[in-house]
Design an enzyme around this catalytic site. Structure first.
Site, PDB file in Angstrom:
ATOM      1  N   THR A  23       6.457  13.280  -2.940  1.00  0.00           N
ATOM      2  CA  THR A  23       7.543  12.585  -3.618  1.00  0.00           C
ATOM      3  C   THR A  23       7.334  12.739  -5.117  1.00  0.00           C
ATOM      4  O   THR A  23       6.194  12.814  -5.596  1.00  0.00           O
ATOM      5  CB  THR A  23       7.651  11.106  -3.170  1.00  0.00           C
ATOM      6  OG1 THR A  23       8.933  10.602  -3.548  1.00  0.00           O
ATOM      7  CG2 THR A  23       6.562  10.229  -3.766  1.00  0.00           C
ATOM      8  N   CYS A  29       7.990   2.699  -9.353  1.00  0.00           N
ATOM      9  CA  CYS A  29       7.980   2.816  -7.894  1.00  0.00           C
ATOM     10  C   CYS A  29       6.559   3.115  -7.409  1.00  0.00           C
ATOM     11  O   CYS A  29       5.727   3.592  -8.171  1.00  0.00           O
ATOM     12  CB  CYS A  29       8.888   3.953  -7.427  1.00  0.00           C
ATOM     13  SG  CYS A  29      10.623   3.759  -7.872  1.00  0.00           S
ATOM     14  N   HIS A  46       8.498   5.955  -0.539  1.00  0.00           N
ATOM     15  CA  HIS A  46       8.732   5.836  -1.984  1.00  0.00           C
ATOM     16  C   HIS A  46       9.503   4.536  -2.197  1.00  0.00           C
ATOM     17  O   HIS A  46      10.726   4.504  -2.105  1.00  0.00           O
ATOM     18  CB  HIS A  46       9.537   7.056  -2.458  1.00  0.00           C
ATOM     19  CG  HIS A  46       9.816   7.106  -3.925  1.00  0.00           C
ATOM     20  ND1 HIS A  46       9.845   8.293  -4.622  1.00  0.00           N
ATOM     21  CD2 HIS A  46      10.095   6.154  -4.846  1.00  0.00           C
ATOM     22  CE1 HIS A  46      10.138   8.066  -5.901  1.00  0.00           C
ATOM     23  NE2 HIS A  46      10.301   6.764  -6.057  1.00  0.00           N
TER      24      HIS A  46
END
Lengths: 163, 206
Positions: A23, A29, A46
């Site tokens: 990711t 995040c 994620h």
């Protein structure tokens, strides 16, 4: 070429060896990584927000978006493709504070809260956290190699590392 | 009844384009004065973008950019970004500071602080023209700057929206310096509760 599965923002996925799963652009995040060390099965989420209690619309809850719901969902998916609970370990990356402010607005320190919530969710289902690269003020791109279990972490300013 | 992005129709999208036009137009004029060059602007791009497509929309993957962020409170709460590539930022600094600017990709303290100030002026003129145009009150925070992956920077502006949906409206305006050595992007990401007030103020309620 090696098969690389991409996990988007507010999304999760699982994959078996020898593929990789990645990711990109984790800021506040958090990338939650689960890995079965025997079966060589890996999963990645994620997440953007710490808790689904923040959600203002529960009708179509995207469980991959919140730490508290993404961890159990990712765990279930791991089991469904052949992982065993006793062999699963977890790694975390992300949770930065990209911008610095003098403010009481809690939303602006979301990164550390995402990390705390991810750890709590992991301990709730009894998965050990064996490595993390969290916090600071940097973005991260992460890629799990399911053959080795190594999580490769790329940053814009601080080079590459492995955990 | 809560806000839903389904309520936003073509007419409202056109209004948001006009918001981008006016805001970025004033900012472009400010920049043009600052560097004594003509600045061209593209028609604003206003789209409802699923989070899963945001990175591709921004140019993909982990491209490194200079990002200046302001949180806006008041009648139209939201997040405002001014984003440039590292090359564009260096070119802009050269126009402002001449040969004092280093060619290596790192930014010195004075360059960093000059960019910060540029972001402050540009975002400030964008927001003050928006406030004048709508007759609404906007209170921007002091800007904060980061040089990092575009996804890591912009995702920070999606947190408020992410509490109600997996899509966001980005009001994206691009401007280019005459010979196209400098390219900058404004992104305004209104909070969900901003839309009702914004459209009402402009006479096209949802």
């Amino acid at each position: 070429m090696m098969n690389v599965v991409k996990v988007r923002m507010a999304d999760l996925n699982t994959i078996g060896a020898p593929a990789r799963i990645r990711t990109t652009g984790l800021g506040s995040c958090v990338g939650i990584v689960l890995f079965d060390v025997k079966q060589k099965v890996g999963g990645m989420a994620h997440i953007m927000l710490p808790s689904s209690e923040i959600a203002k619309d529960n009708q179509f809850l995207n469980r991959a978006k919140y730490a508290d719901t993404a961890v159990p969902l990712l765990f279930e998916k791991m089991l469904s493709i052949g992982a065993s609970k006793e062999n699963i370990v977890a790694k975390l990356a992300g949770g930065s504070q990209m911008f610095q402010f003098n403010t009481s607005n809690d939303m602006l320190r979301i990164g550390p809260r995402n990390v705390e919530a991810s750890k709590l969710a992991l301990s709730n289902i009894g998965i050990p956290l064996i490595a993390e690269d969290t916090g600071g003020n940097i973005g991260r791109t992460i890629e799990l190699d399911t053959q080795t279990g190594i999580l490769h972490i790329k940053t814009a300013n601080l080079g590459v590392k492995e955990i | 009844m809560g806000f839903s992005f389904d309520k936003i129709k073509d007419l409202q999208i056109d209004i948001l384009k006009e918001v981008g036009n006016i805001g970025a137009g004033h900012a472009a004029t400010a920049l043009s004065t600052m560097i004594q060059k003509q600045i061209d602007m593209n028609v604003p791009n206003v789209k409802l973008i699923p989070f899963s497509e945001i990175e591709d929309f921004l140019g993909g993957e982990d491209k490194v950019v200079v990002g200046i962020f302001l949180r806006v409170e008041g009648d139209i709460p939201g997040n405002m970004f001014f984003v440039m590539t590292v090359d564009s930022a260096k070119q802009l600094l050269k126009r402002m500071m001449g040969d004092a600017v280093s060619s290596d990709p790192e930014f010195s303290e004075i360059e960093f602080s000059a960019l910060h100030e540029v972001g402050n002026i540009l975002a400030g003129s964008y927001l003050s023209s928006l406030a004048d145009f709508t007759n609404l009150k906007l209170y921007p925070t002091v800007p904060s700057m980061a040089i990092d992956m575009v996804g890591a920077i912009i995702s920070f502006g999606l947190l408020q929206v992410s509490q109600i949906s997996d899509v966001a409206i980005l009001i994206n305006t691009t401007f280019l310096e005459g010979e196209h050595f400098i390219e900058g992007h404004f992104f305004l990401i209104p909070d969900p509760e901003a839309f009702d007030r914004l459209f009402s103020a402009l006479g096209v309620p949802l």
